[in-house]
Motif scaffolding. Sequence first.
Motif, mmCIF file in Angstrom:
data_model
loop_
_atom_site.group_PDB
_atom_site.id
_atom_site.type_symbol
_atom_site.label_atom_id
_atom_site.label_comp_id
_atom_site.label_asym_id
_atom_site.label_seq_id
_atom_site.Cartn_x
_atom_site.Cartn_y
_atom_site.Cartn_z
ATOM 1 N N ILE A 1 56.214 36.053 44.989
ATOM 2 C CA ILE A 1 55.066 36.953 44.870
ATOM 3 C C ILE A 1 54.618 37.032 43.417
ATOM 4 O O ILE A 1 53.414 36.969 43.099
ATOM 5 C CB ILE A 1 55.430 38.361 45.401
ATOM 6 C CG1 ILE A 1 55.829 38.291 46.879
ATOM 7 C CG2 ILE A 1 54.273 39.336 45.210
ATOM 8 C CD1 ILE A 1 54.706 37.963 47.826
ATOM 9 N N LEU A 2 55.601 37.146 42.509
ATOM 10 C CA LEU A 2 55.272 37.195 41.077
ATOM 11 C C LEU A 2 54.522 35.935 40.664
ATOM 12 O O LEU A 2 53.520 35.988 39.952
ATOM 13 C CB LEU A 2 56.549 37.331 40.246
ATOM 14 C CG LEU A 2 57.231 38.696 40.292
ATOM 15 C CD1 LEU A 2 58.518 38.667 39.470
ATOM 16 C CD2 LEU A 2 56.288 39.769 39.761
ATOM 17 N N TRP A 3 55.014 34.796 41.124
ATOM 18 C CA TRP A 3 54.383 33.526 40.787
ATOM 19 C C TRP A 3 52.956 33.484 41.337
ATOM 20 O O TRP A 3 52.009 33.119 40.642
ATOM 21 C CB TRP A 3 55.214 32.389 41.378
ATOM 22 C CG TRP A 3 54.556 31.041 41.337
ATOM 23 C CD1 TRP A 3 54.510 30.178 40.284
ATOM 24 C CD2 TRP A 3 53.833 30.410 42.402
ATOM 25 N NE1 TRP A 3 53.809 29.058 40.622
ATOM 26 C CE2 TRP A 3 53.387 29.162 41.912
ATOM 27 C CE3 TRP A 3 53.530 30.772 43.718
ATOM 28 C CZ2 TRP A 3 52.647 28.290 42.695
ATOM 29 C CZ3 TRP A 3 52.791 29.895 44.488
ATOM 30 C CH2 TRP A 3 52.364 28.671 43.977
ATOM 31 N N LEU A 4 52.821 33.923 42.590
ATOM 32 C CA LEU A 4 51.511 33.860 43.244
ATOM 33 C C LEU A 4 50.489 34.711 42.502
ATOM 34 O O LEU A 4 49.379 34.270 42.215
ATOM 35 C CB LEU A 4 51.641 34.320 44.698
ATOM 36 C CG LEU A 4 50.375 34.217 45.535
ATOM 37 C CD1 LEU A 4 50.008 32.762 45.733
ATOM 38 C CD2 LEU A 4 50.573 34.883 46.889
ATOM 39 N N PHE A 5 50.899 35.950 42.163
ATOM 40 C CA PHE A 5 49.933 36.829 41.523
ATOM 41 C C PHE A 5 49.760 36.511 40.049
ATOM 42 O O PHE A 5 48.649 36.510 39.529
ATOM 43 C CB PHE A 5 50.337 38.295 41.728
ATOM 44 C CG PHE A 5 49.972 38.778 43.098
ATOM 45 C CD1 PHE A 5 48.700 39.250 43.362
ATOM 46 C CD2 PHE A 5 50.884 38.701 44.136
ATOM 47 C CE1 PHE A 5 48.347 39.663 44.642
ATOM 48 C CE2 PHE A 5 50.545 39.104 45.416
ATOM 49 C CZ PHE A 5 49.273 39.590 45.672
ATOM 50 N N GLY A 6 50.877 36.205 39.392
ATOM 51 C CA GLY A 6 50.809 35.960 37.951
ATOM 52 C C GLY A 6 50.171 34.629 37.609
ATOM 53 O O GLY A 6 49.419 34.515 36.642
ATOM 54 N N LEU A 7 50.451 33.612 38.381
ATOM 55 C CA LEU A 7 50.038 32.277 37.969
ATOM 56 C C LEU A 7 48.959 31.660 38.857
ATOM 57 O O LEU A 7 48.400 30.629 38.527
ATOM 58 C CB LEU A 7 51.260 31.346 37.927
ATOM 59 C CG LEU A 7 52.319 31.766 36.900
ATOM 60 C CD1 LEU A 7 53.549 30.889 37.009
ATOM 61 C CD2 LEU A 7 51.754 31.695 35.494
ATOM 62 N N VAL A 8 48.659 32.282 39.987
ATOM 63 C CA VAL A 8 47.580 31.747 40.819
ATOM 64 C C VAL A 8 46.431 32.754 40.900
ATOM 65 O O VAL A 8 45.285 32.429 40.602
ATOM 66 C CB VAL A 8 48.081 31.398 42.244
ATOM 67 C CG1 VAL A 8 46.943 30.833 43.066
ATOM 68 C CG2 VAL A 8 49.223 30.402 42.172
ATOM 69 N N ALA A 9 46.757 33.997 41.264
ATOM 70 C CA ALA A 9 45.694 34.979 41.465
ATOM 71 C C ALA A 9 45.098 35.454 40.138
ATOM 72 O O ALA A 9 43.880 35.546 39.994
ATOM 73 C CB ALA A 9 46.218 36.162 42.272
ATOM 74 N N ALA A 10 45.966 35.739 39.151
ATOM 75 C CA ALA A 10 45.466 36.267 37.885
ATOM 76 C C ALA A 10 44.513 35.302 37.171
ATOM 77 O O ALA A 10 43.441 35.716 36.726
ATOM 78 C CB ALA A 10 46.634 36.660 36.983
ATOM 79 N N PRO A 11 44.875 34.008 37.058
ATOM 80 C CA PRO A 11 43.924 33.085 36.429
ATOM 81 C C PRO A 11 42.589 33.040 37.172
ATOM 82 O O PRO A 11 41.526 32.966 36.548
ATOM 83 C CB PRO A 11 44.620 31.732 36.525
ATOM 84 C CG PRO A 11 46.056 32.030 36.665
ATOM 85 C CD PRO A 11 46.140 33.329 37.388
ATOM 86 N N PHE A 12 42.683 33.123 38.497
ATOM 87 C CA PHE A 12 41.450 33.081 39.270
ATOM 88 C C PHE A 12 40.579 34.299 38.974
ATOM 89 O O PHE A 12 39.362 34.195 38.806
ATOM 90 C CB PHE A 12 41.777 33.015 40.764
ATOM 91 C CG PHE A 12 40.563 33.076 41.640
ATOM 92 C CD1 PHE A 12 39.572 32.116 41.524
ATOM 93 C CD2 PHE A 12 40.401 34.093 42.559
ATOM 94 C CE1 PHE A 12 38.444 32.156 42.315
ATOM 95 C CE2 PHE A 12 39.265 34.154 43.349
ATOM 96 C CZ PHE A 12 38.288 33.189 43.227
ATOM 97 N N LEU A 13 41.246 35.447 38.856
ATOM 98 C CA LEU A 13 40.523 36.677 38.544
ATOM 99 C C LEU A 13 39.842 36.561 37.173
ATOM 100 O O LEU A 13 38.695 36.966 36.986
ATOM 101 C CB LEU A 13 41.506 37.839 38.547
ATOM 102 C CG LEU A 13 40.905 39.186 38.942
ATOM 103 C CD1 LEU A 13 40.500 39.147 40.400
ATOM 104 C CD2 LEU A 13 41.894 40.301 38.674
ATOM 105 N N LEU A 14 40.564 35.988 36.222
ATOM 106 C CA LEU A 14 40.007 35.789 34.877
ATOM 107 C C LEU A 14 38.770 34.904 34.938
ATOM 108 O O LEU A 14 37.777 35.159 34.253
ATOM 109 C CB LEU A 14 41.052 35.140 33.964
ATOM 110 C CG LEU A 14 42.109 36.080 33.396
ATOM 111 C CD1 LEU A 14 43.114 35.286 32.572
ATOM 112 C CD2 LEU A 14 41.437 37.147 32.527
ATOM 113 N N ILE A 15 38.848 33.872 35.779
ATOM 114 C CA ILE A 15 37.707 32.960 35.921
ATOM 115 C C ILE A 15 36.502 33.726 36.466
ATOM 116 O O ILE A 15 35.376 33.592 35.954
ATOM 117 C CB ILE A 15 38.071 31.783 36.848
ATOM 118 C CG1 ILE A 15 39.029 30.833 36.133
ATOM 119 C CG2 ILE A 15 36.828 31.028 37.282
ATOM 120 C CD1 ILE A 15 39.598 29.760 37.025
#
Lengths: 96, 262
Positions: free
Chosen positions: B12-26
């Motif tokens: 979950i940490l990986w998913l949110f930290g490294l997949v979802a968060a970058p997408f949100l930044l974009i």
Amino acid sequence: MKILRTYMWGLLLFLWAPLLVVLIKGSSLSAFEKLLGNTEVMVSFRNSLVLGLATALIATVLGLITAFALPAFPERARGWITGSLLLPLVLPEIAF
Amino acid sequence: MDRRRLLIIPYILWLFGLVAAPFLLIVMASFGHRDENGGIQYGLHWESYATLFDPLYLEVFGRTLLMATIHSVLTLAAAYPAAFFLSRLDRTKAAFYLTMLLVPFWTNYLIRLLAFMDVLRLHPFGLEWTFTFRGIVAALLYNYLPFAVLPLYSALEKVPTSLIEAAQDLGASKRQVLFQVLWPMTRKPVTATFLLVFIPALGEFLIPELVGGGQNFFLGTFLQQQFLTTRNWPLGSAAIALLILLASIMLMFGGKALAEDA
């Protein structure tokens, strides 16, 4: 089956040809000598090796932990987890 | 509650930290505004999206979709017979062919691509393939073929040979076996495989740049330009957001097949 086998070998040739062309065109013993004698190249070899090993190790451990946790979830949740797992695999590399 | 469930936390940490968060930044950046120095002023501007709907950029989008579609159809068509051949072999032989199929792809992507260009430049191809649309499609085909063969193989492997024999005993021609037995049984994996080779191709930038000689402008080229050369990050981010939106819509339709396949 015979036609299919021939086809398969054709495909393999298609996939291997570029590498073979490079090997034939580019390689000579002196090139290997230069490669092995170049400390910079050797250092980058070592860096790549360390990087690759570390990635494989961390990814395998994390994958193992996650796979171990999966059966404890009901089917629906499992679907979501495995589905989200595929996201970075499928989304264009350039996006990240 | 099963305490084993806690082990999902790293994922979950990986998913949110490294997949979802970058997408949100974009997404945030895409609503921003480019300042004179090429930085981003965050805010709520629609200008990047408005720019993207300029006919010039729509054409780039269209050309990219066309390229990815042609490549995916060809790749599937090339991979299907090979996967079928593999699925009728015993395990040892299939393993041999699969290894032969995958080993070239352990070579670095860039080196493989440059090597492929060397082949395109060989005499029989001449100048008709380098720096052209079809050269790009050929390079994509070359690059994605093994990734199409693998899932198709695992799908076709589940079709028992006795079923094909039964169909033939009942008078089905080879064509009928293909279209009325094999095809309906593998439609889902075929969809999954299509997505697997189609969506990554949308963002491909090295192949259009190197094999296409940068003469054909694609989405990947455009993104690279916005992020590295022109430094208009909001515009690039908006294009990525649209790309991800498109990919997500496709995944929603075909993703189930993909997850089942994996």
